[in-house]
Design an enzyme around this catalytic site. Structure first.
Site, PDB file in Angstrom:
ATOM      1  N   LYS A  24      -8.090  56.010  14.867  1.00  0.00           N
ATOM      2  CA  LYS A  24      -6.664  56.025  15.181  1.00  0.00           C
ATOM      3  C   LYS A  24      -6.357  56.691  16.516  1.00  0.00           C
ATOM      4  O   LYS A  24      -5.439  56.271  17.229  1.00  0.00           O
ATOM      5  CB  LYS A  24      -5.885  56.711  14.050  1.00  0.00           C
ATOM      6  CG  LYS A  24      -5.777  55.893  12.773  1.00  0.00           C
ATOM      7  CD  LYS A  24      -4.899  56.610  11.758  1.00  0.00           C
ATOM      8  CE  LYS A  24      -4.583  55.726  10.563  1.00  0.00           C
ATOM      9  NZ  LYS A  24      -5.763  55.381   9.777  1.00  0.00           N
ATOM     10  N   GLU A  52       0.699  63.840  14.474  1.00  0.00           N
ATOM     11  CA  GLU A  52       1.655  62.898  15.050  1.00  0.00           C
ATOM     12  C   GLU A  52       3.053  63.220  14.541  1.00  0.00           C
ATOM     13  O   GLU A  52       3.210  63.741  13.427  1.00  0.00           O
ATOM     14  CB  GLU A  52       1.256  61.476  14.621  1.00  0.00           C
ATOM     15  CG  GLU A  52       1.891  60.350  15.381  1.00  0.00           C
ATOM     16  CD  GLU A  52       1.251  59.024  14.976  1.00  0.00           C
ATOM     17  OE1 GLU A  52       0.476  58.470  15.769  1.00  0.00           O
ATOM     18  OE2 GLU A  52       1.512  58.564  13.853  1.00  0.00           O
ATOM     19  N   ARG A  70      -8.416  42.424  10.669  1.00  0.00           N
ATOM     20  CA  ARG A  70      -8.800  41.557   9.547  1.00  0.00           C
ATOM     21  C   ARG A  70      -7.572  40.777   9.101  1.00  0.00           C
ATOM     22  O   ARG A  70      -6.471  40.962   9.624  1.00  0.00           O
ATOM     23  CB  ARG A  70      -9.307  42.405   8.380  1.00  0.00           C
ATOM     24  CG  ARG A  70      -8.295  43.491   7.954  1.00  0.00           C
ATOM     25  CD  ARG A  70      -8.687  44.212   6.695  1.00  0.00           C
ATOM     26  NE  ARG A  70      -7.912  45.414   6.459  1.00  0.00           N
ATOM     27  CZ  ARG A  70      -6.669  45.452   5.984  1.00  0.00           C
ATOM     28  NH1 ARG A  70      -6.033  44.325   5.723  1.00  0.00           N
ATOM     29  NH2 ARG A  70      -6.050  46.601   5.787  1.00  0.00           N
TER      30      ARG A  70
END
Length: 445
Positions: free
Chosen positions: A116, A200, A293
Site C-alpha cells: 500500500k 493515513e 485481479r
C-alpha cells in the site's frame, strides 16, 4: 483464442469463469480440494483434478499441485479468479515461466500495487490524488505517533501488505493509536508475513467508490465506469451498485481519468480495479488501493456496460482486441449486487451448514452467480460467500424494486444467511435516498 483453461479457484467465481470458457468453446479445467468435490464448479468443468485437502494452503494455494494439474491436463492458460493466488506475483511469474498463459496483469504490476505504501507513492507521482499519510512504513510506535501528530487525528492504521479490508484500525487519539498500532502490526505479521504499517488520515464520513479498468493487449488502459461499494461490515463489502448515486458526470470524468492514469503508471494489462475514498462533503476523492485481479462485484459493471469481463480478460491474455469499441463506452441503466453469505443477518458471524433448500429467484433483470446448489454443504474452511444476487433495471428505482422481489423469492434453508438483512436494507430510507456512506450498516445495527 486460448483453447484450454485451468481455473485456479473455487465456488461461484470458478463456476462463473467456467461458464464463459465453455461458451467460447474453451476446454475448462477445475481444480478442487477434497472438501469441494461435490460442488457445481467441479461437475460443470470439462475436467477436474483434486489438488489436496480442505486446508487452502494444501490445495488452492498449493502452487506445485496446481501446476502439476495444469501439466497433466494439458492446460494452456491459468485464470486465478479472486483471492487465493490471484494477487501473488511469484505465482504469476511461475505460471509464465512454466510456459503457460497467465490470465491477469503482469507480475511487476502485482508487485507494485501489492504494498500500500509503494502504491500510494506511485499514484501520487502519477498525479492520482492520495490521502495525507506516510510515504514510508511507520518503523515503530514512536514513528507512528509522530506521523499521526503531523497528519492529524483521527487516523487509519493499516497493514501495508493487507487487502480485502483486513488489517486496519482507527485511532482517535494517541492512546488509541498505541493500541491499534500493536494490534495491526501483530495481525499483519501473522496474516501477511509483513508487519509494515501505514498511517493515513481517517475520514469519519466517507464513501467507497471504485473504477473498473481494463488494460488492453495494444497497451491502452480503459475505464468501464465506477461502482459504489459503501455498504460494508468490518470494512468488507456487502452491496455494490453501478453507477454510483453519489457521482455526477463531472466527478465521474475525474474518477475515470485518475483510474486510467493509475493503470498507465504501472503499464497495466488485463482487468483491475482502482479503489478510492470519496468525501461527500467536498467531492474530493483519494486513492485507496488497486486490486490487480477480477473483483467479486464485476457483474454490476457487466450489466451496465454490456460486456463479459471474463471474456475480455481471456482476449487480453491471448493478445486479442476487445469485443467492444474502447472509444464508445457508455453505461446503460443501473445494477445492484447483493452478496449472499452464510452468516447471521445481525452480527454477520459465519454460520456454515448443509443446504436443505436452495431455490434461486428468476425474472427480468435478475441474475444469480452461485457456488452451491441444494444438497451441498457450506464448510467452515473458506469464505462465507454462497452466491451473488445481481439485479438490473432502466433506473436505480427499478433495480431496487427488482432486488426486493428477488430477495423475497430466494428460498434458502440450512446455513445461516443474510437475506433478512438485505430485505431490511432495501427498505432503509438512507439507502433508498442514495445518500449513504460506509457507516450505514453500523447505523442500522
Amino acid at each position: 483464442m486460448i483453447e484450454s483453461l485451468l481455473v485456479a479457484n473455487r465456488g461461484e467465481i470458478a463456476r462463473r469463469i467456467i461458464r464463459t470458457a465453455k461458451r467460447l468453446g474453451i476446454r475448462a479445467i477445475a481444480v478442487h480440494s477434497e472438501a469441494d468435490a461435490g460442488l457445481p464448479f467441479v461437475t460443470e468443468a470439462d475436467e477436474a483434478v483434486c489438488v489436496g485437502p480442505a486446508n487452502p494452503a494444501q490445495s488452492y494455494r498449493n502452487v506445485e499441485a496446481i501446476l502439476a494439474a495444469a501439466k497433466s491436463t494439458g492446460a494452456q492458460a491459468i485464470h486465478p479468479g479472486y483471492g487465493f493466488l490471484s494477487e501473488n506475483a511469484d505465482f504469476a511469474r511461475t505460471v509464465e515461466a512454466s510456459g503457460l498463459i497467465w490470465v491477469g496483469p503482469r507480475a511487476d504490476a502485482i508487485t507494485a500495487m501489492g504494498d500500500k505504501i509503494n502504491a500510494r507513492n506511485l499514484m501520487a507521482a502519477a498525479g492520482v490524488p492520495v490521502a495525507p499519510g506516510t510515504t514510508d512504513p511507520a518503523a515503530d510506535l514512536a514513528a507512528a505517533v509522530a506521523a499521526a501528530a503531523e497528519i492529524g487525528y483521527p487516523v487509519m492504521v493499516k497493514a501495508a501488505a493487507g487487502g480485502g479490508g483486513m488489517g486496519m484500525g482507527v485511532a482517535t487519539d494517541e492512546t488509541a493509536l498505541r493500541t491499534e498500532y500493536d494490534k495491526v502490526r501483530s495481525f499483519a505479521e501473522r496474516m501477511f508475513g509483513d508487519g509494515s504499517v501505514l498511517i493515513e488520515r481517517y475520514f469519519p464520513r466517507v464513501r467507497h467508490v471504485e473504477v473498473q479498468i481494463l488494460g488492453l493487449a495494444d497497451g491502452r488502459v480503459v475505464a468501464l465506469g465506477e461502482r459504489e461499494c459503501s455498504v460494508q461490515r468490518r470494512n468488507q463489502k456487502l452491496v455494490e451498485e453501478s453507477p454510483s448515486p453519489a457521482v455526477s458526470p463531472e466527478l465521474r470524468g475525474r474518477f475515470l481519468a485518475a483510474a486510467v492514469r493509475a493503470g498507465e503508471a504501472v503499464g497495466y494489462r488485463n482487468a483491475g480495479t482502482v479503489e478510492c475514498l470519496l468525501d461527500p462533503a467536498t467531492n474530493e476523492f483519494f486513492f485507496l488501493e488497486m486490486n490487480t485481479r477480477l473483483q467479486v462485484e464485476h457483474p454490476v459493471t457487466e450489466l451496465v456496460y454490456g460486456v463479459d469481463l471474463v471474456e475480455e480478460q481471456l482476449r487480453v491474455a491471448a493478445g486479442l482486441a476487445p469485443t467492444f469499441d474502447p472509444d464508445a463506452l457508455a453505461p446503460r441503466g443501473h445494477a445492484i449486487e447483493l452478496r449472499i453469505n452464510a452468516e447471521d443477518p445481525k452480527r454477520f458471524l459465519p454460520g456454515p451448514g448443509a443446504i436443505k433448500t436452495w431455490v434461486e429467484p428468476t425474472g427480468e433483470g435478475v441474475r444469480v452467480d452461485s457456488g452451491y446448489i441444494e444438497g451441498n454443504t457450506v464448510t467452515p474452511f473458506y469464505d462465507s460467500l454462497m452466491a451473488k444476487l445481481i439485479v438490473s433495471g432502466a433506473t436505480r428505482a427499478e433495480a431496487i424494486e427488482r432486488a426486493k422481489a428477488a430477495v423475497a423469492a430466494f428460498e434458502l434453508a440450512g446455513p445461516k444467511n443474510n437475506l433478512p438483512f438485505f430485505a431490511e436494507l432495501l427498505e432503509n430510507e438512507e439507502f433508498l435516498s442514495g445518500d449513504y456512506d460506509t457507516g450505514i450498516v453500523s447505523r442500522m445495527r
